[in-house]
Design an enzyme around this catalytic site. Structure first.
Site, PDB file in Angstrom:
ATOM      1  CD1 TRP A 100       3.093   8.373   4.961  1.00  0.00           C
ATOM      2  CD2 TRP A 100       1.501   9.633   4.018  1.00  0.00           C
ATOM      3  NE1 TRP A 100       3.568   9.661   4.828  1.00  0.00           N
ATOM      4  CE2 TRP A 100       2.627  10.440   4.263  1.00  0.00           C
ATOM      5  CE3 TRP A 100       0.366  10.206   3.434  1.00  0.00           C
ATOM      6  CZ2 TRP A 100       2.658  11.804   3.945  1.00  0.00           C
ATOM      7  CZ3 TRP A 100       0.387  11.569   3.118  1.00  0.00           C
ATOM      8  CH2 TRP A 100       1.520  12.337   3.371  1.00  0.00           C
ATOM      9  CG  ASP A 167       1.962   4.531  -0.066  1.00  0.00           C
ATOM     10  OD1 ASP A 167       2.890   4.871  -0.832  1.00  0.00           O
ATOM     11  OD2 ASP A 167       1.396   5.321   0.722  1.00  0.00           O
ATOM     12  CE  LYS A 191       7.335  11.811   0.626  1.00  0.00           C
ATOM     13  NZ  LYS A 191       6.161  11.018   0.644  1.00  0.00           N
TER      14      LYS A 191
HETATM   15  C1  LIG Z   1       4.681  11.244   0.974  1.00  0.00           C
HETATM   16  C2  LIG Z   1       3.869   9.995   1.069  1.00  0.00           C
HETATM   17  C3  LIG Z   1       2.538   9.932   0.598  1.00  0.00           C
HETATM   18  C4  LIG Z   1       1.824  11.133   0.039  1.00  0.00           C
HETATM   19  O1  LIG Z   1       2.238  11.386  -1.241  1.00  0.00           O
HETATM   20  P1  LIG Z   1       1.595  12.573  -2.094  1.00  0.00           P
HETATM   21  O2  LIG Z   1       2.259  12.367  -3.414  1.00  0.00           O
HETATM   22  O3  LIG Z   1       1.942  13.848  -1.415  1.00  0.00           O
HETATM   23  O4  LIG Z   1       0.126  12.360  -2.147  1.00  0.00           O
HETATM   24  C5  LIG Z   1       1.877   8.737   0.688  1.00  0.00           C
HETATM   25  N1  LIG Z   1       2.462   7.654   1.213  1.00  0.00           N
HETATM   26  C6  LIG Z   1       3.720   7.667   1.673  1.00  0.00           C
HETATM   27  C7  LIG Z   1       4.330   6.426   2.237  1.00  0.00           C
HETATM   28  C8  LIG Z   1       4.462   8.843   1.608  1.00  0.00           C
HETATM   29  O5  LIG Z   1       5.725   8.871   2.081  1.00  0.00           O
END
Ligand SMILES: *Cc1c(COP(=O)(O)O)cnc(C)c1O
Length: 355
Positions: A100, A167, A191
């Site tokens: 990511w 993030d 998540k």
């Molecule tokens: C799942 C995830 C993403 C991607 O998220 P989307 O909503 O599918 O774009 C980005 N960063 C992390 C840490 C993730 O676990």
């Protein structure tokens, strides 16, 4: 009962699913389904207000910050953040701790001078790299708080003389947070916060309006702040279910209680991985994630056998990501300790038969 260890979309509290499914059939307040009401209705306006308010209560978010519910996933924040806050020609620091982060770096490079100040790529991202203590010459430091795929997590956020952009897709609301360290926090809902379809963005308002490039209306944070996340049709159901999930967190003691609950689950599982002669952790002690526990077999020939044992015992979503192999148990807020205990029991009996 099925024990849901999927990494995302992922487990939601039973109470939330019950209320959400009731609301799909019949929103008692209006006699309509949540799926067929206007986003301009009073009912949804109140949902949006409460979603923002409960987020603020849980994380102690001050009025200096806006709380937004956007679309496009966390992946869109990889470009929206630098597009909105990094003036061309200026530098931002990024830490590469896995897939990511790598994607965030790739997108940011279009908007400014992106400097990778740390990377754990050399060991397939099984640790968190040391970084310099003074990064004040950078506009911000970007990091991924929890690396969903590799199973590493920052337990503390670095103080490096520059604001953080983070993030937090896979550990938002899993523990208390000092929001004042961050210029932007973003998280895809699917998540630890709700179903797929919305992305939470917490952003310091004073950092906006300082770049001179053209920003398309829909990609401009100021558009969404001015319109309370309803400039265009927001994802009504994902925001509603996220609100229910945040309220569930609050009813169960807030993020401080989640931290205790999550530590208890993680400790139980890591202790078994360390004890069990068939398994080993994919990540060493100080870097281990309390959300995504990655573990490997000492002897890969047991792979199919252990997956079959999981299947027989109603454990789903335990296969590791292809870039790590082995197994990954995602143990987000909504996961009960009893489900982690169940997995531990299956690991013990698998050892008794195969060890
Ligand atoms: C799942 C995830 C993403 C991607 O998220 P989307 O909503 O599918 O774009 C980005 N960063 C992390 C840490 C993730 O676990």
């Amino acid at each position: 009962m099925t024990h849901n260890f999927f990494a995302g979309p992922a487990i939601l509290p039973q109470e939330v699913l019950a209320k959400a499914s009731e609301s799909v059939k019949n929103l008692t307040e209006m006699g309509l389904s949540i799926l067929e009401i206007s986003h301009r209705s009073e009912f949804f306006a109140n949902v949006m207000t409460e979603a923002e308010a409960v987020c603020r209560r849980l994380l102690n978010v001050s009025d200096d910050y806006a709380v937004l519910f956007l679309t496009g996933g966390a992946s869109s924040q990889f470009f929206m953040a630098p597009l909105n806050i990094l003036p061309s020609g200026e530098s931002a620091a990024y830490i590469d701790t896995g897939a990511w982060s790598t994607k965030a770096i790739k997108e940011a490079k279009h908007y400014g001078n992106i400097v990778e100040v740390g990377s754990s790529k050399d060991a397939n991202y099984n640790y968190l790299p040391e970084i310099e203590s003074d990064l004040s010459k950078y506009k911000y430091l970007h990091l991924t708080s929890n690396n969903t795929i590799f199973g590493t997590q920052y337990q503390e956020f670095p103080d490096v003389g520059t604001p953080l952009v983070c993030d937090m897709s896979s550990d938002i609301f899993s523990r208390p947070l000092d929001v004042s360290k961050f210029d932007i926090i973003y998280a895809g809902a699917q998540k630890n916060m709700g179903p797929a379809g919305t992305t939470l963005v917490i952003i310091k308002k004073s950092i906006l309006g300082k770049v001179d490039r053209h920003i398309p209306t829909m990609l401009n944070y100021e558009t969404h702040i001015a319109k309370g996340s309803s400039f265009n049709t927001p994802p009504v159901l994902p925001i509603y279910v996220s609100m229910l999930t945040m309220q569930w967190v609050e009813r169960h003691g807030g993020v401080a209680a989640m931290k205790v609950r999550n530590e208890e689950k993680a400790t139980l599982l890591y202790n078994e991985i360390d004890r069990n002669s068939l398994f080993k952790s994919a990540v060493s002690e100080p870097y281990r994630s309390k959300m995504n526990v990655t573990f490997l077999l000492n002897d890969e020939s047991h792979m199919d056998g252990f997956l079959a044992a999981c299947k027989d015992n109603a454990i789903v979503g335990i296969e590791g990501h292809r870039s790590v192999g082995g197994f990954r148990a995602s143990i987000y807020n909504a996961m009960e300790l009893s489900s982690v205990q169940h997995l531990v029991d299956v690991m013990k009996s698998f050892e008794a038969k195969n060890g």
